[in-house]
Design an enzyme around this catalytic site. Sequence first.
Site, PDB file in Angstrom:
ATOM      1  N   GLN A 117       2.733   9.825   1.335  1.00 59.91           N
ATOM      2  CA  GLN A 117       3.722   9.425   1.032  1.00 59.91           C
ATOM      3  C   GLN A 117       4.580   8.948   0.072  1.00 59.91           C
ATOM      4  O   GLN A 117       6.048   8.978  -0.362  1.00 59.91           O
ATOM      5  CB  GLN A 117       3.931   7.663   1.032  1.00 59.91           C
ATOM      6  CG  GLN A 117       3.559   7.001   2.665  1.00 59.91           C
ATOM      7  CD  GLN A 117       3.021   6.200   2.610  1.00 59.91           C
ATOM      8  OE1 GLN A 117       2.069   4.634   1.889  1.00 59.91           O
ATOM      9  NE2 GLN A 117       4.202   5.002   2.746  1.00 59.91           N
ATOM     10  N   HIS A 169      -2.287   7.358   7.532  1.00 56.83           N
ATOM     11  CA  HIS A 169      -1.613   8.399   6.612  1.00 56.83           C
ATOM     12  C   HIS A 169      -2.403  10.075   6.346  1.00 56.83           C
ATOM     13  O   HIS A 169      -1.337  10.619   6.697  1.00 56.83           O
ATOM     14  CB  HIS A 169      -1.168   7.597   5.182  1.00 56.83           C
ATOM     15  CG  HIS A 169       0.558   6.696   5.267  1.00 56.83           C
ATOM     16  ND1 HIS A 169       1.487   7.461   6.139  1.00 56.83           N
ATOM     17  CD2 HIS A 169       0.581   5.400   5.720  1.00 56.83           C
ATOM     18  CE1 HIS A 169       2.140   6.263   6.595  1.00 56.83           C
ATOM     19  NE2 HIS A 169       2.284   5.164   5.562  1.00 56.83           N
ATOM     20  N   CYS A 217       6.299  -0.174   7.538  1.00 60.23           N
ATOM     21  CA  CYS A 217       6.029   0.759   6.581  1.00 60.23           C
ATOM     22  C   CYS A 217       6.442   1.579   4.741  1.00 60.23           C
ATOM     23  O   CYS A 217       8.168   1.494   5.614  1.00 60.23           O
ATOM     24  CB  CYS A 217       6.030   2.136   7.333  1.00 60.23           C
ATOM     25  SG  CYS A 217       5.118   3.539   6.219  1.00 60.23           S
ATOM     26  N   LEU A 218       7.003   1.850   4.201  1.00 62.25           N
ATOM     27  CA  LEU A 218       7.949   2.397   2.917  1.00 62.25           C
ATOM     28  C   LEU A 218       8.587   3.836   3.695  1.00 62.25           C
ATOM     29  O   LEU A 218       9.546   3.501   3.010  1.00 62.25           O
ATOM     30  CB  LEU A 218       6.756   2.265   1.879  1.00 62.25           C
ATOM     31  CG  LEU A 218       6.547   0.969   1.014  1.00 62.25           C
ATOM     32  CD1 LEU A 218       6.137   1.029   0.036  1.00 62.25           C
ATOM     33  CD2 LEU A 218       7.692  -0.068   0.593  1.00 62.25           C
ATOM     34  N   HIS A 235      -3.905   1.146   7.682  1.00 62.44           N
ATOM     35  CA  HIS A 235      -2.853   2.033   7.801  1.00 62.44           C
ATOM     36  C   HIS A 235      -3.202   2.741   6.504  1.00 62.44           C
ATOM     37  O   HIS A 235      -2.275   4.174   6.776  1.00 62.44           O
ATOM     38  CB  HIS A 235      -1.177   0.896   7.402  1.00 62.44           C
ATOM     39  CG  HIS A 235      -0.132   1.252   7.487  1.00 62.44           C
ATOM     40  ND1 HIS A 235       0.748   0.733   7.999  1.00 62.44           N
ATOM     41  CD2 HIS A 235       0.623   1.768   6.552  1.00 62.44           C
ATOM     42  CE1 HIS A 235       2.123   1.452   7.980  1.00 62.44           C
ATOM     43  NE2 HIS A 235       1.537   1.981   7.205  1.00 62.44           N
ATOM     44  N   GLU A 236      -3.181   3.009   5.534  1.00 60.95           N
ATOM     45  CA  GLU A 236      -3.175   4.431   4.442  1.00 60.95           C
ATOM     46  C   GLU A 236      -4.025   5.011   4.782  1.00 60.95           C
ATOM     47  O   GLU A 236      -3.654   6.227   4.251  1.00 60.95           O
ATOM     48  CB  GLU A 236      -3.529   3.626   3.037  1.00 60.95           C
ATOM     49  CG  GLU A 236      -2.113   2.035   2.963  1.00 60.95           C
ATOM     50  CD  GLU A 236      -0.931   2.651   3.045  1.00 60.95           C
ATOM     51  OE1 GLU A 236      -0.822   3.628   2.743  1.00 60.95           O
ATOM     52  OE2 GLU A 236      -0.126   1.682   2.863  1.00 60.95           O
ATOM     53  N   GLY A 254       0.739  -1.705  -0.125  1.00 64.61           N
ATOM     54  CA  GLY A 254      -0.200   0.078   0.407  1.00 64.61           C
ATOM     55  C   GLY A 254       0.540   1.201   0.472  1.00 64.61           C
ATOM     56  O   GLY A 254       2.057   1.376   0.493  1.00 64.61           O
TER      57      GLY A 254
HETATM   58 ZN    ZN Z   1       2.520   3.514   5.875  1.00 63.26          ZN
END
Ligand code: ZN
Length: 198
Positions: free
Chosen positions: A48, A137, A91-92, A133-134, A43
């Site tokens: 991000q 963000h 998380c990226l 999670h997304e 995701g």
């Molecule tokens: Zn993340």
Amino acid sequence: MEIVKFGHPCLRRKSTPLEEISPELKATVRRMFALMYEARGIGLAANQVGLPFRFFVVNPTADPEQSDEEMVFINPEIIRRKGSVDGEEGCLSLPELYGPVPRAEEIIVEAFDLDGQGFEMECSELMARVVQHENDHLDGVLFIDRMNEEELAHVQPQLEDFEKDYRRRQNEGKLPSDDEIIARLDSLQQSGSIPPVE
Ligand code: ZN
């Protein structure tokens, strides 16, 4: 366009809803999927990649060959949450940092797709976790914010390293200053539209 790391002000920004499905949005979504696959993620939220707008992309398989599993959530709202379950997350924007996070076990999310069609989806297991999670963000919330104190203490040294690394790159002139980034985010949010893909 690149995936921004912990320390970047956009990760702490509350995003604004999108008002139209523009060609720039479609191009941005393609680029976000490419960046996500490259980083082996499932995701990626607009914050991000430095865009303070309410949308994210998901492919729970992380496999670019399985493009039929790709989903885009525009202006999402989680309208129902049921149960609670702990699960490991990463998380990226915080590479190689993992920890257990409590999430609702099942959710119902409403959103628009890339054709501007509204949809409603019941999610459980991995999909429920990714969407929560997304969606966090988009409100400037990171998964570390939902870890308990003990778990957070474990990852504190890694967070400090991220911070240090971010400031170092700013000092070396490899990243814009926070003031410059914030001015750009303000102007993007005022314009209300996605810029052409860089
Ligand atoms: Zn993340």
